[in-house]
Design a protein around this motif. Structure first.
Motif, PDB file in Angstrom:
ATOM      1  N   LYS A 139       0.824  -1.210   0.000  1.00 37.61           N
ATOM      2  CA  LYS A 139       0.000   0.000   0.000  1.00 37.61           C
ATOM      3  C   LYS A 139       0.858   1.259   0.000  1.00 37.61           C
ATOM      4  O   LYS A 139       0.551   2.242  -0.698  1.00 37.61           O
ATOM      5  CB  LYS A 139      -0.926  -0.006   1.216  1.00 37.61           C
ATOM      6  CG  LYS A 139      -2.007  -1.077   1.174  1.00 37.61           C
ATOM      7  CD  LYS A 139      -2.920  -0.983   2.382  1.00 37.61           C
ATOM      8  CE  LYS A 139      -4.005  -2.058   2.343  1.00 37.61           C
ATOM      9  NZ  LYS A 139      -4.927  -1.974   3.507  1.00 37.61           N
ATOM     10  N   ALA A 140       1.930   1.255   0.764  1.00 30.53           N
ATOM     11  CA  ALA A 140       2.815   2.423   0.824  1.00 30.53           C
ATOM     12  C   ALA A 140       3.471   2.677  -0.530  1.00 30.53           C
ATOM     13  O   ALA A 140       3.609   3.832  -0.956  1.00 30.53           O
ATOM     14  CB  ALA A 140       3.874   2.223   1.902  1.00 30.53           C
ATOM     15  N   ASP A 174       1.008   4.316  -2.902  1.00 30.31           N
ATOM     16  CA  ASP A 174       0.908   5.753  -2.621  1.00 30.31           C
ATOM     17  C   ASP A 174       1.974   6.540  -3.374  1.00 30.31           C
ATOM     18  O   ASP A 174       1.706   7.607  -3.933  1.00 30.31           O
ATOM     19  CB  ASP A 174       1.060   6.016  -1.114  1.00 30.31           C
ATOM     20  CG  ASP A 174      -0.209   5.706  -0.340  1.00 30.31           C
ATOM     21  OD1 ASP A 174      -1.267   5.553  -0.980  1.00 30.31           O
ATOM     22  OD2 ASP A 174      -0.143   5.606   0.897  1.00 30.31           O
ATOM     23  N   ASP A 175       3.192   6.019  -3.390  1.00 32.53           N
ATOM     24  CA  ASP A 175       4.331   6.744  -3.959  1.00 32.53           C
ATOM     25  C   ASP A 175       4.284   6.817  -5.480  1.00 32.53           C
ATOM     26  O   ASP A 175       4.989   7.640  -6.082  1.00 32.53           O
ATOM     27  CB  ASP A 175       5.647   6.088  -3.523  1.00 32.53           C
ATOM     28  CG  ASP A 175       5.876   6.195  -2.023  1.00 32.53           C
ATOM     29  OD1 ASP A 175       5.298   7.115  -1.412  1.00 32.53           O
ATOM     30  OD2 ASP A 175       6.609   5.348  -1.473  1.00 32.53           O
ATOM     31  N   GLU A 176       3.490   5.961  -6.120  1.00 28.26           N
ATOM     32  CA  GLU A 176       3.472   5.909  -7.579  1.00 28.26           C
ATOM     33  C   GLU A 176       2.562   6.963  -8.208  1.00 28.26           C
ATOM     34  O   GLU A 176       2.574   7.142  -9.426  1.00 28.26           O
ATOM     35  CB  GLU A 176       3.036   4.519  -8.055  1.00 28.26           C
ATOM     36  CG  GLU A 176       4.024   3.406  -7.735  1.00 28.26           C
ATOM     37  CD  GLU A 176       5.355   3.597  -8.444  1.00 28.26           C
ATOM     38  OE1 GLU A 176       5.374   4.229  -9.531  1.00 28.26           O
ATOM     39  OE2 GLU A 176       6.378   3.119  -7.912  1.00 28.26           O
ATOM     40  N   ASP A 209       1.080  11.005  -8.457  1.00 32.75           N
ATOM     41  CA  ASP A 209       1.362  12.406  -8.138  1.00 32.75           C
ATOM     42  C   ASP A 209       0.390  12.937  -7.093  1.00 32.75           C
ATOM     43  O   ASP A 209       0.739  13.747  -6.250  1.00 32.75           O
ATOM     44  CB  ASP A 209       1.284  13.258  -9.410  1.00 32.75           C
ATOM     45  CG  ASP A 209       2.342  12.875 -10.435  1.00 32.75           C
ATOM     46  OD1 ASP A 209       3.382  12.318 -10.021  1.00 32.75           O
ATOM     47  OD2 ASP A 209       2.122  13.118 -11.636  1.00 32.75           O
ATOM     48  N   THR A 210      -0.852  12.458  -7.181  1.00 29.78           N
ATOM     49  CA  THR A 210      -1.884  12.829  -6.210  1.00 29.78           C
ATOM     50  C   THR A 210      -1.979  11.738  -5.158  1.00 29.78           C
ATOM     51  O   THR A 210      -2.155  10.558  -5.494  1.00 29.78           O
ATOM     52  CB  THR A 210      -3.255  12.993  -6.899  1.00 29.78           C
ATOM     53  OG1 THR A 210      -3.154  13.983  -7.916  1.00 29.78           O
ATOM     54  CG2 THR A 210      -4.321  13.383  -5.888  1.00 29.78           C
ATOM     55  N   GLU A 211      -1.863  12.101  -3.899  1.00 27.52           N
ATOM     56  CA  GLU A 211      -1.900  11.092  -2.840  1.00 27.52           C
ATOM     57  C   GLU A 211      -3.297  10.481  -2.725  1.00 27.52           C
ATOM     58  O   GLU A 211      -4.303  11.209  -2.634  1.00 27.52           O
ATOM     59  CB  GLU A 211      -1.505  11.720  -1.504  1.00 27.52           C
ATOM     60  CG  GLU A 211      -1.458  10.715  -0.355  1.00 27.52           C
ATOM     61  CD  GLU A 211      -1.037  11.346   0.959  1.00 27.52           C
ATOM     62  OE1 GLU A 211      -1.010  10.628   1.973  1.00 27.52           O
ATOM     63  OE2 GLU A 211      -0.752  12.553   0.967  1.00 27.52           O
ATOM     64  N   PRO A 212      -3.422   9.160  -2.742  1.00 30.72           N
ATOM     65  CA  PRO A 212      -4.738   8.530  -2.588  1.00 30.72           C
ATOM     66  C   PRO A 212      -5.333   8.820  -1.211  1.00 30.72           C
ATOM     67  O   PRO A 212      -4.610   8.939  -0.217  1.00 30.72           O
ATOM     68  CB  PRO A 212      -4.434   7.033  -2.738  1.00 30.72           C
ATOM     69  CG  PRO A 212      -3.109   6.964  -3.432  1.00 30.72           C
ATOM     70  CD  PRO A 212      -2.349   8.173  -2.966  1.00 30.72           C
ATOM     71  N   PHE A 248      -9.169   8.484  -4.954  1.00 30.78           N
ATOM     72  CA  PHE A 248      -8.512   9.789  -4.997  1.00 30.78           C
ATOM     73  C   PHE A 248      -9.551  10.901  -4.902  1.00 30.78           C
ATOM     74  O   PHE A 248     -10.697  10.731  -5.339  1.00 30.78           O
ATOM     75  CB  PHE A 248      -7.740   9.978  -6.314  1.00 30.78           C
ATOM     76  CG  PHE A 248      -6.704   8.936  -6.588  1.00 30.78           C
ATOM     77  CD1 PHE A 248      -5.380   9.147  -6.256  1.00 30.78           C
ATOM     78  CD2 PHE A 248      -7.049   7.725  -7.206  1.00 30.78           C
ATOM     79  CE1 PHE A 248      -4.415   8.182  -6.510  1.00 30.78           C
ATOM     80  CE2 PHE A 248      -6.094   6.767  -7.466  1.00 30.78           C
ATOM     81  CZ  PHE A 248      -4.773   6.995  -7.124  1.00 30.78           C
TER      82      PHE A 248
END
Length: 302
Positions: A72-73, A76-78, A80-83, A109
């Motif tokens: 999951k982490a 998140d990093d993949e 541009d907009t944080e889920p 998102f």
């Protein structure tokens, strides 16, 4: 004693204040949680927000269903907009091949740029199964419709109760119990991190029906049936408690099974109903009963 027999409760050892104190304290705590959430989590003192965190059904946003071996982490990093949330889902037959180290995720998102999010998922070598979006306008309309629906249902229930009993104390006892049966699960949703969605709104509407059913059953047995006060209470409990515990057990099983298979919506609905039905037992046979006992034996000018 058979499996459905409800043991008699010796209510004589408790005063009306003692019976009402626990449900009223729980209701007060729930209201404090909702007010605190509105002022300090979703808004501010100057500009209060929603008392319960709304999901994308109401705020709008995008949702992707992907298959990947990432954590999951890492997901998140993949982007541009944080889920706003990354939930593991049950495996879907639409997936081409799901390897032993891969999992299916539902990624939500606040962004409405679904195409850009799809491109980012595919660039990260995620297998994209589906995508959807809800506009902010449509989400706002959903929120308005849901709130109005709950208010109309509650107002209609209150009007029917007052027309049925035509006395203030028995009627207000039902209304207050139903109000508490809704407020307590709402506060618990904040504590448990359950977002308000169309599914959980449906669960709240169901709780209004459950609450009114058990409360009217108790009121009818006490006010309109023959027998002493406590005989009437016990007869009502034999039906009401059995009915509520049966429903509560079924919802608990649904919540556990849905959680096991990562069906988030069904798990949320089941959890809300379990909490609400447990609150209904407390409110009906402590708060409502204490008000009816006061009305029956001590009330004046009724």
């Amino acid at each position: 004693m058979n499996a459905f027999e409800v043991p008699e409760v010796d209510y004589d050892q408790y005063t009306n204040r003692q019976l009402a104190a626990v449900p009223l304290a729980v209701l007060a705590l729930a209201i404090l949680i909702l007010v605190g959430w509105s002022l300090f989590v979703s808004g501010s003192v100057a500009s209060p927000g929603a008392p319960v965190s709304p999901g994308i059904d109401f705020t709008g946003g995008s949702e992707l269903t992907v298959v990947t071996s990432m954590s999951k982490a890492e997901i998140d990093d993949e982007f541009d907009t944080e889920p706003i949330s990354v939930q593991q889902a049950a495996e879907n037959a639409e997936a081409e091949t799901v390897g032993p180290n891969e999992n299916q995720y539902i990624v939500r998102f606040q962004s409405f740029d679904t195409q850009s999010l799809r491109d980012q998922a595919q660039s990260a070598d995620m297998q994209l199964l589906s995508s959807s979006s809800t506009s902010a306008t449509f989400g706002g309309d959903n929120q308005t419709t849901a709130v109005v629906g709950v208010l109309i249902a509650f107002a209609g229930m209150s009007a029917i109760v007052f027309a049925l009993f035509r006395s203030f104390v028995p009627s207000i006892a039902v209304v207050v119990s139903a109000f508490s049966d809704i407020v307590i699960p709402l506060a618990a949703m904040n504590v448990l991190g359950i977002e308000l969605s169309l599914g959980t709104v449906a669960a709240l509407l169901m709780l209004i029906g459950y609450s009114v059913d058990s409360d009217i059953l108790l009121n009818n047995h006490i006010l309109r049936r023959s027998g002493s006060f406590y005989e009437s209470v016990h007869r009502a409990m034999e039906t009401g408690v059995t009915m509520t515990i049966t429903s509560l057990s079924a919802m608990a099983v649904m919540a556990v099974v849905a959680s096991f298979f990562n069906i988030q919506l069904m798990a949320s609905i089941g959890t809300v109903l379990v909490i609400g039905l447990a609150a209904d037992l407390m409110n009906t046979y402590m708060l409502n009963l204490s008000l009816l006992r006061w009305y029956k034996f001590e009330g004046v000018n009724r």
